[in-house]
Scaffold this active site. Sequence first.
Site, PDB file in Angstrom:
ATOM      1  N   LYS A  69       0.830  -1.214   0.000  1.00 59.71           N
ATOM      2  CA  LYS A  69       0.000   0.000   0.000  1.00 59.71           C
ATOM      3  C   LYS A  69       0.867   1.268   0.000  1.00 59.71           C
ATOM      4  O   LYS A  69       2.091   1.181   0.020  1.00 59.71           O
ATOM      5  CB  LYS A  69      -0.950  -0.036   1.199  1.00 59.71           C
ATOM      6  CG  LYS A  69      -1.787  -1.317   1.307  1.00 59.71           C
ATOM      7  CD  LYS A  69      -2.786  -1.495   0.162  1.00 59.71           C
ATOM      8  CE  LYS A  69      -3.373  -2.890   0.074  1.00 59.71           C
ATOM      9  NZ  LYS A  69      -4.378  -3.248   1.046  1.00 59.71           N
TER      10      LYS A  69
HETATM   11  C1  LIG Z   1      -5.395  -4.256   1.523  1.00 58.45           C
HETATM   12  C2  LIG Z   1      -6.871  -4.089   1.465  1.00 58.45           C
HETATM   13  C3  LIG Z   1      -7.717  -4.373   2.548  1.00 58.45           C
HETATM   14  C4  LIG Z   1      -7.274  -5.078   3.802  1.00 58.45           C
HETATM   15  O1  LIG Z   1      -6.198  -4.581   4.425  1.00 58.45           O
HETATM   16  P1  LIG Z   1      -5.228  -5.519   5.313  1.00 58.45           P
HETATM   17  O2  LIG Z   1      -4.354  -4.495   5.941  1.00 58.45           O
HETATM   18  O3  LIG Z   1      -4.519  -6.438   4.388  1.00 58.45           O
HETATM   19  O4  LIG Z   1      -6.078  -6.233   6.297  1.00 58.45           O
HETATM   20  C5  LIG Z   1      -9.056  -4.065   2.417  1.00 58.45           C
HETATM   21  N1  LIG Z   1      -9.568  -3.554   1.301  1.00 58.45           N
HETATM   22  C6  LIG Z   1      -8.792  -3.315   0.225  1.00 58.45           C
HETATM   23  C7  LIG Z   1      -9.424  -2.743  -0.994  1.00 58.45           C
HETATM   24  C8  LIG Z   1      -7.431  -3.592   0.268  1.00 58.45           C
HETATM   25  O5  LIG Z   1      -6.683  -3.391  -0.822  1.00 58.45           O
END
Ligand SMILES: *Cc1c(COP(=O)(O)O)cnc(C)c1O
Length: 387
Positions: free
Chosen positions: A188
Amino acid sequence: MTKVQPYTPIPYGRQTVGAEEIDAVTQVLKGEFITQGPAISAFESAVADYCQVPYAVAFANGTAALHGAYVAAGLSAGDEAITSPLTFLATSNAMVFCGATPVFADIDPTTWNLSPEATQQALTPKTKALVPVHFAGQPVDLAAFYALADQHNLVVIEDACHALGGTYQQKPIGACRDMAVFSFHPVKSITTGEGGMVVTPHKHLYEKLLAFRSHGMVRDAAKFETLTPDPWVYEMQTLGYNYRMTDMQAAMGRAQMQKLSGFIAQREMLSQRYEAALASDPRVILQHPEPCGTSARHLFAIRINPQETRVSRREVYDHLVAANIRPQVHYLPVHLQPYYRNTFGTVPGQFPNAESYYETCLSLPLYPSLSLDDQDFVIAQLSKALG
Ligand SMILES: *Cc1c(COP(=O)(O)O)cnc(C)c1O
């Protein structure tokens, strides 16, 4: 192109971590608190300030943060929440954690974001929340969702896990009406290893999120309902979890926040290079930008145009993997997962835009430290693969 194949595979996304993060984590490890210490609120303030909202609550991961946001919104058994099938499992799984029913609505075929029109058609008297996903970092047309929410008295929870660093109408994504949720997974915009956060302008939601993160405990004696406020007493008024982030993670996150604009600038530059190379290639279809803001450029997703090449997505994927490139597919639409089909009766063919997107999509490598040489190699290999 005769570039030697890279020895280390080129992933679709990865973290960018330097001496600043290592120093910040080391400081925490040498100090008094490794969890529940001051690094947490320092990181929360950094994100809240960046997003121009008064409140932020850090969580163990983005999924826990979504769960917290849904519970704070009052989502429970008998309620429905509407989201996109083109998302990570967590968006709808966390609705199920609350006992609520996930309802999907189709994407717009050009922007690949949840369609406000399809959302409107999916409304029922049970709908309680709308959960648009800023897909690939590109802002959704929030005004359309706010209008629906105003009309039907709904909460808007933005799944902004792709979108930290993007903007909507000149304001940062996260400057939300109700709540927005971020993830700090390594792929991210910024990372804490695992981590997540909910931002909100509302104090009452902030307090619910804080309690939910830590077993439903309230420590502020002024807020006690029945217990005698002796100094050691905490009062549990609602059910919560242990969804806390550690101070090591928070310190890392704060160091990452100082690099966020640099990361986004790098993602933007690389995305524009991909666009320059691919925009006039009829074999490739690019994401149509939403005019309401700027993308955080989480993913560089393309569609392969079956009218212009006989090569399948699988063949392109295999070609790139053989060249030591690791593209990814985002996402197999959630309603096609066996759990959803068995539990909620979703079926193939229900969301044709999301399904046809899935059939031809591919996410190319994109992360701040991707070198121009590696990117040129990816572009050349893609072109070769497309036949
Ligand atoms: C990464 C992600 C999540 C979940 O996040 P985590 O930190 O992996 O639990 C939820 N929604 C979207 C669209 C994501 O890309």
